[in-house]
Structures are given as C-alpha cells and as structure tokens.
Write an enzyme that holds these catalytic residues in place. Structure first.
Site, PDB file in Angstrom:
ATOM      1  N   VAL A 236       0.841  -1.188   0.000  1.00  0.00           N
ATOM      2  CA  VAL A 236       0.000   0.000   0.000  1.00  0.00           C
ATOM      3  C   VAL A 236       0.880   1.243   0.000  1.00  0.00           C
ATOM      4  O   VAL A 236       1.813   1.358   0.802  1.00  0.00           O
ATOM      5  CB  VAL A 236      -0.966  -0.006   1.206  1.00  0.00           C
ATOM      6  CG1 VAL A 236      -1.778   1.282   1.248  1.00  0.00           C
ATOM      7  CG2 VAL A 236      -1.890  -1.212   1.139  1.00  0.00           C
TER       8      VAL A 236
ATOM      9  N   ASP B 266     -13.282  -9.618   5.900  1.00  0.00           N
ATOM     10  CA  ASP B 266     -12.129  -9.413   6.781  1.00  0.00           C
ATOM     11  C   ASP B 266     -12.416  -8.263   7.745  1.00  0.00           C
ATOM     12  O   ASP B 266     -11.638  -7.324   7.845  1.00  0.00           O
ATOM     13  CB  ASP B 266     -10.885  -9.122   5.924  1.00  0.00           C
ATOM     14  CG  ASP B 266      -9.595  -9.094   6.763  1.00  0.00           C
ATOM     15  OD1 ASP B 266      -9.589  -9.658   7.871  1.00  0.00           O
ATOM     16  OD2 ASP B 266      -8.611  -8.480   6.302  1.00  0.00           O
TER      17      ASP B 266
ATOM     18  N   LYS C 192      -3.149   0.713  -3.903  1.00  0.00           N
ATOM     19  CA  LYS C 192      -3.012  -0.663  -3.430  1.00  0.00           C
ATOM     20  C   LYS C 192      -2.496  -1.495  -4.593  1.00  0.00           C
ATOM     21  O   LYS C 192      -3.187  -1.657  -5.597  1.00  0.00           O
ATOM     22  CB  LYS C 192      -4.371  -1.173  -2.948  1.00  0.00           C
ATOM     23  CG  LYS C 192      -4.311  -2.583  -2.400  1.00  0.00           C
ATOM     24  CD  LYS C 192      -5.606  -2.921  -1.690  1.00  0.00           C
ATOM     25  CE  LYS C 192      -5.601  -4.365  -1.206  1.00  0.00           C
ATOM     26  NZ  LYS C 192      -6.861  -4.693  -0.516  1.00  0.00           N
TER      27      LYS C 192
END
Lengths: 202, 248
Positions: free
Chosen positions: B25, B158, B40
């Site tokens: 990143v 996530d 990203k």
C-alpha cells in the site's frame, strides 16, 4: 485555463489543459466541424483534425473537477497501454464519462451538441506546447470566453446525471433529496468512482 | 512489473506505507501537488504460474473496485475510487485522513508491533475524544455501517478494527479494505462476517464483550426484520466456529 502534468505518462500525453467556456455561441457549428474533420481527406483533413484535437465536453454532465480529471487520467492510461476503446485519447474521455459501453451514446450525451452553452475543452498534449498556445487554439475554435472552473457548480444538471447513472432508485439518494449539498456530494462520489473503475465495470 | 509502464512510475513516485502478503500500500498523487490517494498494488506472485497470476490479480482488483462502487451506491461509507489499472494490479482509492478504530480503542495500536498499521500521525496520538466520540457511540457507528453493507448483500470478508477508520473531518466511520469481499444474500455469510469481527475484537481489545454487544445492538436495529434469523445463526456459528463442518 488550467494545466495539469502527468510525468508518469509518455511526453506526448503528459500535459493536460482544461478550460470551461460559458455562453458558447457556436456549439452547433462546432459539432458539425468535428464530424466533418473526421471524414475529410488530404492535407485539409489533417489541418481540420489538428484544429479540433480536443475533447469538447458538455459541462452540464460534469459534477466536479475530480470527476473530469478521473476520466482524463483513465483515458491517458488506456492510451499508454494500447487499450483505447475509441479512436483517440480525446474521444476516450467522453466514452469513460458515460456509464454504458455504447460509444455513439457517450458522444451524443457528453460531447458538444446544438443545445450546449457551457463546454469544457480538454487537450492532452506534450509539454512542448505552451499553455498560451493551447489556450489560443481553444479560443480559435470555441466562440466564447473562458470562465473560472469554479463556475461549474452553476452549470451541473444533477437531474440528468441521476437519470444516466440510474441513481433515482437508490435509497441513499432519496434520503438526501432534501439536502442538495449532501445529495450532490454523494452523486459526485458515485459518478467519479464509476468513471475510475469503468475498465473493470464488467 | 516492468519499470517502463506509467503505473510503475506512479508507484516509484509514491511512498510505501504498508506491506502484506497480497499487496503493498502506497501513498501518492496522480499529478504533482495533487490530492493524496492510496495506491493498493497487488504485486506479482512468483510462486504462481504467470498467466494464472495475471488472471487472479486482474479479477481481484476488479472485484474490489466493484464492491466499493456497490457500497457507494448503497450509501455505505467507503473510500471513493480514483484510478484502476487492473493489468498492473493497481487500485487507487481516496486517502482517508483519520485513524483506524484499532488505534482509537484501548490497547489496540499501543503495542502494535506487526507493522500492520498506518503511518504515525506525528507527535500527537489521536484519541476518541479528539473525534468527539464515546466508545459506545463509535460501536453504534460500526454496527450501523456493517448493517448497511449487509443490506446491500456485500460481505466484507475481513472485518477487523484495523479495517475501519474514523474520518478526521466528519467523525464518520469508514469501512476499508474490500480485498476479500464478495456478494451474498445468505444469512450464513453475514453471520460469519459478524463472527469474524467478534473474534477480532476479542483478540485485539481487552474486555471487548460489552463493546461488541453495542455493535450488535446497533446492527440489529439497522437491519430490521432479518435480525432475529441472523442472531440465531450467529449463535450457531459461535458454537462451531467460522468453518462449516465438511461431514455429511
């Protein structure tokens, strides 16, 4: 007129000039000129294509500077990868602004038309061409004077944008309907992000 | 990536802020002096066959971008998309000025040594008070945001307190990192999403039970009629864990 540089791209595409023209008097004639330039043959054709080598964008459908710059960036990126869906980097900008994959529709909606009075002119070029030269070329083809880009907020046609992007059914837009600044910020983010991800829209 | 492409030069002009197994990143700008964005970069995985790697990378960048747009259209607070170069594995998104929830909650980022956190924000360590939020209000914001996302049938995949940020300007809660997200209408998938967050709370923040209870109560109010079924399923998932039994 405003200039942006993108040193990561090859020189011929690394300098971008953007100007907002208001009260354009010759939009109908301009549209015809662009069409005829694309089919004229010989030296005259070359000269005409050079004269209209810009993206002429109907300013009513642009929500913010970021929205436009995102389309410009993705258009140059596509060009640098040999991945243009249209013939030139300038027409690619119009294609990217439209939510569908239909090129004719993109040019009809986002390009200059008889009804356009406010036109954003974009030129992607090499830094060898000075901003003054670019501005002169713009002013030669568009019969109007350049306005500060900030005036865009008086031009944007939010209803048409909502229709093209099918946003009227979205709950978040309905909820914000009574608060125009909030609604506009939400729409701006959705359309800017849509332009940025058009290459993977699916 | 070959260093001769535009996106390679863009990364070279940006600064690395974190690295994971899947991606690096960066913070950068598209034009000198422009607004910062997050880049990203799903780098090439040499352990995969070239063409498989290219296909997977492209599909994942596309998937993440689509999930973000779907969230935006559904009014879920997520970063806006700024550029996509799927063939190079790069997704450019809005830079959110603020802090992660992990950082703002007690004993989250304080002993953070895994490097999985944002760059230090300078001398002053921001706290919840700087945002005018109480822990309980923040839990409510988290519950509402996840509920909005699930109502749009997006599963984050996530959910952790590092994948949530509070915007400095508005104290708005923003969900980030949709790299593992997918589309699903199943109660099971939504319950597992919540369970993953519950585990993350328990392992990151001490005495997190009352905090997570506030998250769930706000979530329940926001999702409405689907909530009783979801709560029952969450209880089941708690008993058996994230994975369903493969037997039978």
């Amino acid at each position: 007129m405003e200039s942006l540089s993108f040193p990561q791209f090859e020189a011929r595409n690394s300098q971008v000039s953007v100007a907002l023209f208001r009260n354009v008097a010759n939009s109908g004639a301009l549209k015809l000129r662009i069409i005829s330039a694309s089919t004229t043959e010989g030296d005259l054709g070359e000269a005409e294509r050079e004269a209209v080598k810009f993206a002429f964008v109907d300013a009513r459908l642009i929500t913010s500077k970021l929205h436009l710059e995102t389309a410009i960036y993705q258009a140059i990126l596509a060009d640098s990868q040999g991945a243009l869906r249209t013939r030139t980097v300038h027409s690619e900008i119009l294609y990217l602004l439209n939510p569908t994959h239909n090129i004719t529709e993109a040019i009809r909606r986002y390009g200059v038309s008889e009804t356009s009075t406010d036109v954003i002119v974009v030129r992607v070029d090499s830094p060898d061409v000075t901003p003054d030269e670019v501005q002169k070329k713009m002013e030669t083809v568009v019969e109007a004077t350049i306005s500060p880009f900030g005036e865009l907020e008086n031009v944007t046609d939010w209803a048409s944008i909502k229709r093209y992007y099918k946003l009227n059914g979205e709950v978040v837009i309905k909820e914000a309907a009574k608060n125009p600044p909030k609604e506009h910020a939400i729409i701006d983010e959705i359309v800017t992000s849509s332009v940025a991800m058009k290459s993977v829209m699916g | 990536m070959s260093s001769s492409t535009a996106s390679a030069r863009l990364l070279a002009s940006s600064s690395l802020i974190s690295q994971g197994a899947e991606a690096k990143v960066y913070k950068g700008t598209l034009t000198p002096g422009g607004v910062p964005i997050v880049l990203k970069y799903r780098f090439k995985k040499t352990y995969r066959h070239d063409s498989l790697d290219a296909t997977l990378t492209k599909a994942r960048v596309a998937g993440e971008a689509r999930a973000l747009l779907r969230c935006l259209r559904s009014g879920v607070n997520v970063p806006g998309i700024r550029m996509v170069d799927a063939s190079e594995g790069i997704l450019g998104i809005e830079w959110i000025e603020g802090n992660s929830v992990k950082h703002l909650l007690p004993s989250g980022a304080a002993e953070d040594v895994d490097g999985d956190e944002e760059v230090p924000t300078g001398l002053h360590a921001y706290t919840l008070e700087d945002y005018g939020l109480s822990a309980d209000t923040l839990m409510g914001l988290i519950g509402v945001e996840i509920a909005k996302m699930h109502l749009a049938d997006i599963i984050h995949g996530d959910l952790t307190t590092s994948n949530m940020m509070v915007r400095k300007a508005s104290s708005q809660l923003v969900l980030i990192d949709f790299g593992l997200s997918y589309h699903s209408t199943l109660v099971e998938d939504k319950a597992v999403d919540l369970y993953v967050l519950e585990r993350a709370f328990a392992s990151t923040h001490p005495d997190s039970e009352p905090m997570f209870a506030s998250v769930l109560s706000a979530y329940g109010k926001q999702v409405g009629k689907e909530w009783p079924a979801l709560r029952r399923r969450l209880d089941e998932v708690r008993l058996r864990g994230r994975k369903r039994s493969m037997v039978g």
